[in-house]
Write an enzyme that holds these catalytic residues in place. Structure first.
Site, PDB file in Angstrom:
ATOM      1  N   GLU A 177      18.882   6.737  45.997  1.00  9.16           N
ATOM      2  CA  GLU A 177      18.167   5.561  46.359  1.00  9.16           C
ATOM      3  C   GLU A 177      16.669   6.305  46.350  1.00  9.16           C
ATOM      4  OE1 GLU A 177      20.403   2.608  48.719  1.00  9.16           O
ATOM      5  OE2 GLU A 177      19.912   3.995  50.142  1.00  9.16           O
TER       6      GLU A 177
ATOM      7  N   ASN B 216      24.648  -2.631  52.429  1.00  8.43           N
ATOM      8  CA  ASN B 216      24.042  -2.104  53.605  1.00  8.43           C
ATOM      9  C   ASN B 216      23.316  -3.223  54.454  1.00  8.43           C
ATOM     10  OD1 ASN B 216      22.797  -0.618  55.711  1.00  8.43           O
ATOM     11  ND2 ASN B 216      21.526   0.690  54.317  1.00  8.43           N
TER      12      ASN B 216
ATOM     13  N   LYS C 216      22.109  -2.751  57.422  1.00  9.46           N
ATOM     14  CA  LYS C 216      21.193  -2.224  58.136  1.00  9.46           C
ATOM     15  C   LYS C 216      21.063  -2.972  59.725  1.00  9.46           C
ATOM     16  CE  LYS C 216      18.608  -1.131  54.052  1.00  9.46           C
ATOM     17  NZ  LYS C 216      17.129  -0.778  53.312  1.00  9.46           N
TER      18      LYS C 216
ATOM     19  N   HIS D  55      20.908   8.327  54.749  1.00 12.59           N
ATOM     20  CA  HIS D  55      19.827   7.255  54.492  1.00 12.59           C
ATOM     21  C   HIS D  55      18.576   7.630  54.657  1.00 12.59           C
ATOM     22  CE1 HIS D  55      17.951   3.387  53.786  1.00 12.59           C
ATOM     23  NE2 HIS D  55      18.930   3.142  53.253  1.00 12.59           N
TER      24      HIS D  55
ATOM     25  N   SER E 210      16.475  -2.265  45.841  1.00 12.94           N
ATOM     26  CA  SER E 210      16.130  -3.268  45.388  1.00 12.94           C
ATOM     27  C   SER E 210      17.035  -3.799  44.349  1.00 12.94           C
ATOM     28  CB  SER E 210      14.821  -3.289  45.197  1.00 12.94           C
ATOM     29  OG  SER E 210      13.828  -3.247  46.082  1.00 12.94           O
TER      30      SER E 210
ATOM     31  N   GLY F  39      13.863  -2.011  49.688  1.00 16.86           N
ATOM     32  CA  GLY F  39      13.231  -2.976  50.377  1.00 16.86           C
ATOM     33  C   GLY F  39      11.728  -3.328  49.861  1.00 16.86           C
TER      34      GLY F  39
ATOM     35  N   GLU G 232      15.970   6.039  55.359  1.00 19.23           N
ATOM     36  CA  GLU G 232      15.509   5.553  56.786  1.00 19.23           C
ATOM     37  C   GLU G 232      15.816   6.410  58.062  1.00 19.23           C
ATOM     38  OE1 GLU G 232      17.158   1.598  56.323  1.00 19.23           O
ATOM     39  OE2 GLU G 232      15.794   1.261  54.886  1.00 19.23           O
TER      40      GLU G 232
HETATM   41  P1  PGA Z   1      17.410  -2.802  49.296  1.00 23.78           P
HETATM   42  O1  PGA Z   1      17.963  -1.493  50.303  1.00 23.78           O
HETATM   43  O2  PGA Z   1      18.446  -3.203  48.506  1.00 23.78           O
HETATM   44  O3  PGA Z   1      16.996  -3.572  50.391  1.00 23.78           O
HETATM   45  O4  PGA Z   1      16.179  -2.007  48.703  1.00 23.78           O
HETATM   46  C1  PGA Z   1      18.770  -0.759  49.847  1.00 23.78           C
HETATM   47  C2  PGA Z   1      19.299   0.626  50.751  1.00 23.78           C
HETATM   48  O5  PGA Z   1      18.493   1.028  51.614  1.00 23.78           O
HETATM   49  O6  PGA Z   1      20.577   0.832  50.788  1.00 23.78           O
END
Ligand code: PGA
Length: 251
Positions: A167, A9, A11, A95, A212, A173, A97
């Site tokens: 997640e 992803n 983003k 997601h 992560s 992140g 976010e």
């Molecule tokens: P990350 O994000 O690997 O940077 O923690 C994962 C995601 O949000 O899909």
């Protein structure tokens, strides 16, 4: 046997130049033949990535789709049929976010989920708890509710062509990863919840872990019985790192 999947992803990252570099890096990777590999660029770069990744070994996905499948008057949105036309195979939905920073409700997410499936694309349904919820012991309840919202709306058969990504918000992140055991516990609970409706469907659904994931922790996470691969954010912006994660899923 479930076929593992690793999806990157990207983003809200990338310029035409950096995307071109990433495509080149991905093309140089030795990818395992027994893993579904996907990259999910920003909508702006989907065309560039589809055109650039000519081998067909890597699927391209989208990070979002409109609440309606067909084209129409909906300024700023992208219809699932347009994503199909652009060469996408899968779409993220839910997601954290988007749930937390953009306030997307279960109701909106369900409409997106339906539009994605109606167009023949695979939704990757993202679910997960915040740190506060985990510390309050509400993880399984929160994740269970997010999953239940889709089961209630569309029935268990909707999961025949869907992927679920667990997640934990506190791991996204942040560099903090759920331990393989923490992740496995939630994945097992997700599969059990699906199995209550239909055990065959539950056995077939791929459950990805996200938060992560990196080359250094991927193999351990993917060795757990109910973790069928990963949804990778930050580490997917580095082709070598992403390639290593894909290879870990193939072992
Ligand atoms: P990350 O994000 O690997 O940077 O923690 C994962 C995601 O949000 O899909």
């Amino acid at each position: 046997m479930r076929r593992p999947m690793v999806a990157g992803n990207w983003k809200m990252h990338g310029t035409r130049a950096s995307v071109a570099e990433l495509i080149e890096g991905l093309a140089a990777q030795v990818l395992p033949g027994n893993v579904d590999v996907a990259v999910i660029p920003s909508s702006l770069h989907i065309g560039q990535v589809v055109d650039g990744l000519q081998s067909g070994l890597i699927m391209v996905g989208a990070q979002d789709a409109a609440v309606q499948a067909e084209q129409g008057a909906l300024t700023g949105e992208i219809a699932a049929v347009q994503l199909v036309d652009a060469g996408c195979k899968l779409v993220l939905v839910g997601h954290s976010e988007r749930r937390l920073l953009l306030g997307e409700s279960d109701q909106v997410l369900n409409r997106k989920f339906a539009a994605i499936q109606a167009s023949g694309l695979t939704p990757v349904l993202c679910i997960g708890e915040t740190l506060e919820q985990r510390e309050a012991g509400q993880t399984l309840e929160v994740v269970g509710q997010q999953l239940d919202s889709v089961i209630k709306a569309f029935g268990i058969q909707a999961f025949v062509n869907a992927v679920v990504a667990y997640e934990p918000v506190w791991a996204i992140g942040t560099g903090l990863t759920a331990t393989p055991e923490q992740a496995q516990d939630v994945h097992a609970a997700i599969r059990a919840q699906l199995a209550k409706e239909d055990s065959e469907v539950a056995q077939g659904v791929r459950l990805l872990y996200g938060g992560s994931v990196k080359a250094a922790n991927a193999a351990e996470l993917f060795s757990m019985p109910d973790i069928d691969g990963g949804l990778v954010g930050g580490a997917s912006l580095n082709a070598d790192e992403f390639g290593a994660i894909c290879r870990a899923a193939g072992n």
